[in-house]
Enzyme design. Structure first.
Site, PDB file in Angstrom:
ATOM      1  N   SER A  83       0.810  -1.218   0.000  1.00 31.29           N
ATOM      2  CA  SER A  83       0.000   0.000   0.000  1.00 31.29           C
ATOM      3  C   SER A  83       0.843   1.268   0.000  1.00 31.29           C
ATOM      4  CB  SER A  83      -0.927   0.016   1.220  1.00 31.29           C
ATOM      5  OG  SER A  83      -0.182  -0.005   2.410  1.00 31.29           O
ATOM      6  N   THR A 185      -1.636   3.478   4.746  1.00 32.42           N
ATOM      7  CA  THR A 185      -0.655   4.533   4.562  1.00 32.42           C
ATOM      8  C   THR A 185       0.431   4.342   5.608  1.00 32.42           C
ATOM      9  OG1 THR A 185      -2.425   6.040   3.928  1.00 32.42           O
ATOM     10  CG2 THR A 185      -0.399   7.052   4.710  1.00 32.42           C
TER      11      THR A 185
END
Length: 328
Positions: A83, A185
């Protein structure tokens, strides 16, 4: 004699606090507390390795800004972290597009969004901050600037990510799932030995998103915010919900009002929940988590669903901590 001096010093300090107006007395109490520094926090379990890189800077007296950049660069370069950066999952067109922002103790900011073919968007964001009159570059303009600054072009779509994308194309249906790393994140915030705060945030965004979609991560005030007088915060999860509340700025402002980092994160999550419910939306597939750090080196975190964790590195060592959460 030493004990007597310490006693008289305490009495004198107490008398001074009593004589001050309440707001200044509170500030004096804060200043008198021992500061836990240096310290670095980052989101998710991959934050442990990122923290270790940041600690190399902080433990030798380095600047928080350098620490957070170096820390998240480690995650950006790891193809197994799906990610962030190299190895990040692509958008629905099969393109890996990256977002990042960075902020220092002087409110200098830099950001890039929808950046392709560059492995380290956080360093491009820092270059935007330090070498341009702007604070944000996007898309082709961000790519052009990165190349002018000497960043090499690289194919960021790994074999594993391409395989997942081709499998997704069979249905081409986006269904977010809480706490799988399709919308996560790495956000990192740090307090250095000089007592200064900085932060960085970088992501490849939601897997299979619409081409051109930008979440909260590169937006100062949403995915990241730093106020060197107060504290710093960063977010992870569904960016649209964080943008809606300017979440990280909200956390910092709550700390300014006197909330602890923990309480500030809790109140910000409750604001998101309130907005979600007012729009007649369900929380079932919405996850947001915040981490926060104040000038004293106190920290906290909170999220909607269980499963969010964060890493903390200070003199006590590098530790993974499970965040408290709203829903059982």
């Amino acid at each position: 004699m030493d004990s007597r001096r310490k006693f008289l010093k305490k009495i004198g300090a107490g008398s001074l606090l009593l004589s001050l107006p309440p707001i200044y007395a509170q500030q004096a109490k804060v200043l008198s507390r021992e500061v836990n520094k240096p310290i670095v926090l980052s989101t998710w379990d991959f934050g442990l390795k990122a923290n270790a890189e940041a600690w190399k800077v902080l433990s030798t007296g380095g600047r928080a800004l350098d620490a957070v950049e170096q820390g998240v660069r480690y995650t950006e370069a790891d193809p197994t972290e799906r990610s962030v950066g190299y190895g990040g999952r692509p958008d629905r067109d099969g393109k890996v597009t990256l977002d990042a922002c960075i902020m220092d103790e002087n409110a200098n900011i830099g950001s890039v969004a929808a950046l392709e073919q560059i492995k380290h968007p956080i360093s491009v964001a820092r270059a935007v901050m330090e070498k341009t009159p702007h604070v944000m570059l996007v898309g082709d303009g961000a790519l052009q600037f990165a190349q002018e600054q000497g960043f090499p072009l690289e194919n960021l779509l790994t074999e594993a990510s391409e395989k997942e994308w081709r499998e997704w194309l069979k249905t081409a249906k986006y269904e977010p799932v809480v706490n799988i790393e399709n919308h996560d994140t790495i956000g990192m915030i740090a307090l250095d030995e000089q007592g200064n705060l900085s932060g960085a945030c970088t992501t490849s965004g939601m897997a299979f998103k619409m081409h051109g979609r930008v979440g909260d991560s590169p937006i100062i005030g949403a995915g990241l915010y730093v106020d060197n007088e107060v504290g710093a915060a960063t977010a992870t999860g569904h960016g649209e919900e964080v943008i809606r509340t300017v979440g990280s700025h909200l956390v910092v402002e709550l700390m300014r009002q006197g909330h602890t980092p923990q309480k500030a994160c809790e109140e910000a999550v409750k604001r998101i929940i309130k907005f979600t419910e007012s729009r007649k939306k369900t929380l079932d597939n919405i996850q947001v988590g915040f981490i926060a750090l104040n000038k004293q080196g106190e920290y906290g975190a909170y999220c909607i669903h269980g499963g969010f964790n964060y890493a903390k590195y200070d003199d006590a060592g590098n530790q993974l901590i499970s965040s408290p959460h709203y829903l059982i």
